[in-house]
Design a protein around this motif. Structure first.
Motif, PDB file in Angstrom:
ATOM      1  N   PRO A 128       0.809  -1.229   0.000  1.00  0.00           N
ATOM      2  CA  PRO A 128       0.000   0.000   0.000  1.00  0.00           C
ATOM      3  C   PRO A 128       0.841   1.279   0.000  1.00  0.00           C
ATOM      4  O   PRO A 128       0.314   2.359  -0.285  1.00  0.00           O
ATOM      5  CB  PRO A 128      -0.808  -0.099   1.312  1.00  0.00           C
ATOM      6  CG  PRO A 128      -0.686  -1.527   1.743  1.00  0.00           C
ATOM      7  CD  PRO A 128       0.645  -1.996   1.255  1.00  0.00           C
ATOM      8  N   GLN A 129       2.144   1.160   0.322  1.00  0.00           N
ATOM      9  CA  GLN A 129       2.971   2.351   0.502  1.00  0.00           C
ATOM     10  C   GLN A 129       3.796   2.723  -0.736  1.00  0.00           C
ATOM     11  O   GLN A 129       4.114   3.891  -0.947  1.00  0.00           O
ATOM     12  CB  GLN A 129       3.962   2.130   1.671  1.00  0.00           C
ATOM     13  CG  GLN A 129       3.392   1.457   2.901  1.00  0.00           C
ATOM     14  CD  GLN A 129       2.298   2.259   3.566  1.00  0.00           C
ATOM     15  OE1 GLN A 129       2.341   3.490   3.525  1.00  0.00           O
ATOM     16  NE2 GLN A 129       1.316   1.575   4.151  1.00  0.00           N
ATOM     17  N   ILE A 130       4.155   1.715  -1.528  1.00  0.00           N
ATOM     18  CA  ILE A 130       5.115   1.967  -2.606  1.00  0.00           C
ATOM     19  C   ILE A 130       4.490   2.846  -3.689  1.00  0.00           C
ATOM     20  O   ILE A 130       3.299   2.733  -3.999  1.00  0.00           O
ATOM     21  CB  ILE A 130       5.632   0.634  -3.196  1.00  0.00           C
ATOM     22  CG1 ILE A 130       6.897   0.863  -4.029  1.00  0.00           C
ATOM     23  CG2 ILE A 130       4.547  -0.085  -3.988  1.00  0.00           C
ATOM     24  CD1 ILE A 130       7.651  -0.412  -4.350  1.00  0.00           C
ATOM     25  N   ASP A 131       5.306   3.747  -4.234  1.00  0.00           N
ATOM     26  CA  ASP A 131       4.826   4.635  -5.292  1.00  0.00           C
ATOM     27  C   ASP A 131       5.388   4.188  -6.647  1.00  0.00           C
ATOM     28  O   ASP A 131       6.143   3.225  -6.735  1.00  0.00           O
ATOM     29  CB  ASP A 131       5.203   6.089  -4.995  1.00  0.00           C
ATOM     30  CG  ASP A 131       6.706   6.265  -4.764  1.00  0.00           C
ATOM     31  OD1 ASP A 131       7.486   5.339  -5.090  1.00  0.00           O
ATOM     32  OD2 ASP A 131       7.101   7.322  -4.244  1.00  0.00           O
ATOM     33  N   GLU A 132       5.022   4.908  -7.679  1.00  0.00           N
ATOM     34  CA  GLU A 132       5.445   4.520  -9.025  1.00  0.00           C
ATOM     35  C   GLU A 132       6.961   4.612  -9.167  1.00  0.00           C
ATOM     36  O   GLU A 132       7.578   3.784  -9.855  1.00  0.00           O
ATOM     37  CB  GLU A 132       4.769   5.412 -10.067  1.00  0.00           C
ATOM     38  CG  GLU A 132       4.995   4.971 -11.508  1.00  0.00           C
ATOM     39  CD  GLU A 132       4.462   3.570 -11.800  1.00  0.00           C
ATOM     40  OE1 GLU A 132       5.043   2.901 -12.696  1.00  0.00           O
ATOM     41  OE2 GLU A 132       3.484   3.153 -11.144  1.00  0.00           O
TER      42      GLU A 132
END
Length: 271
Positions: A128-132
């Motif tokens: 849920p935390q990781i971004d592109e």
């Protein structure tokens, strides 16, 4: 700066009495947290600590030395000196733990026993935390080892990058203890002698299945599916463990064969 909290003199009857030095160490740690002290902040002067704790100079100095050994403070002498808060780097913390485990005869199986449990959890918590940008970092790392190496140096760098992939995943976990533990296990694999011997072997490494798992993980993280991420890493870690154990067995067989050759030659000469 506020005074340190006094050490609680009450000790449960069934508890062994702690060293005064340890009590002072714990009180200083509490003060660092409670007063929000950070790197560069100075602790009270030695004479203030002596008065506050009603302790001897030797006891206070022993407590400060213990904190310095732990990497939490540095003690500077001369004008403007004193005890200052240090930034405990992750690398130093891992080095201290590695030193503790130095003589424990760690094995690949020991490390993967932990990785099989924790890596799926860290992947789920990171999803849920990781971004592109993080997902693109993972894709870039895969590109380091998605082809056969052209040299021994490239081969080594590829093996390290395989572990770095999981280190990046852990960066995005919202559980700092879980993330640290996973990165520590990855470092142990980099430092473990038998693992290094395996990584240096020139034989081809079958990475296709592992890369499929990693790309499937990226896809699961991109669609925010923690359950799928955990399932993929469960399969990936089990396969990675078996692969490493198979390579270890081959390496040990090779060593035994090489050791046996001189003995056979000596036997032929003496016949």
């Amino acid at each position: 700066m506020s005074e340190l909290d006094p050490v609680d003199p009450t000790v449960a009857a069934n508890k062994p009495r702690r060293k005064r030095t340890d009590e002072i160490v714990d009180a200083i740690k509490r003060m660092i947290v409670e007063h929000g002290l950070g790197p560069g902040d100075r602790l009270p002067q030695e004479r203030e600590l002596i008065v506050q704790f009603a302790a001897g100079k030797g006891t206070v100095r022993e407590a400060l030395k213990a904190l310095e050994v732990q990497g939490l403070i540095s003690v500077r002498t001369g004008p403007g000196g004193g005890a200052f808060i240090e930034r405990m780097s992750e690398g130093r913390a891992m080095s201290l733990l590695s030193n503790f485990l130095f003589a424990k005869n760690l094995s690949i199986a020991n490390i993967y026993e932990m990785r099989k449990v924790l890596e799926p959890q860290v992947a789920a918590s990171a999803t849920p935390q990781i971004d592109e940008a993080g997902l693109k970092r993972l894709e870039a790392i895969i590109s380091v080892y998605d082809h056969e190496p052209e040299s021994a140096t490239e081969r080594w760098n590829q093996r390290m990058a395989e572990l770095d992939f999981h280190s990046v995943v852990a960066e995005y976990s919202d559980n700092p203890i879980l993330a640290f533990t996973c990165r520590f296990l990855q470092r142990l694999l980099k430092d473990l002698t038998i693992a290094q011997d395996i990584y240096l072997q020139p034989e081809p490494v079958l990475r296709a299945s592992g890369i499929r798992h990693q790309r499937a993980l990226i896809a699961a993280m991109r669609r925010r599916d923690p359950a799928a991420a955990a399932k993929i890493l469960t399969e990936h870690m089990a396969e990675a463990e078996q692969h490493m154990l198979d390579l270890q067995a081959k390496l040990m067989d090779r060593f035994l064969t090489e050791d046996a050759e001189p003995a056979r030659a000596r036997k032929r000469r003496s016949a």
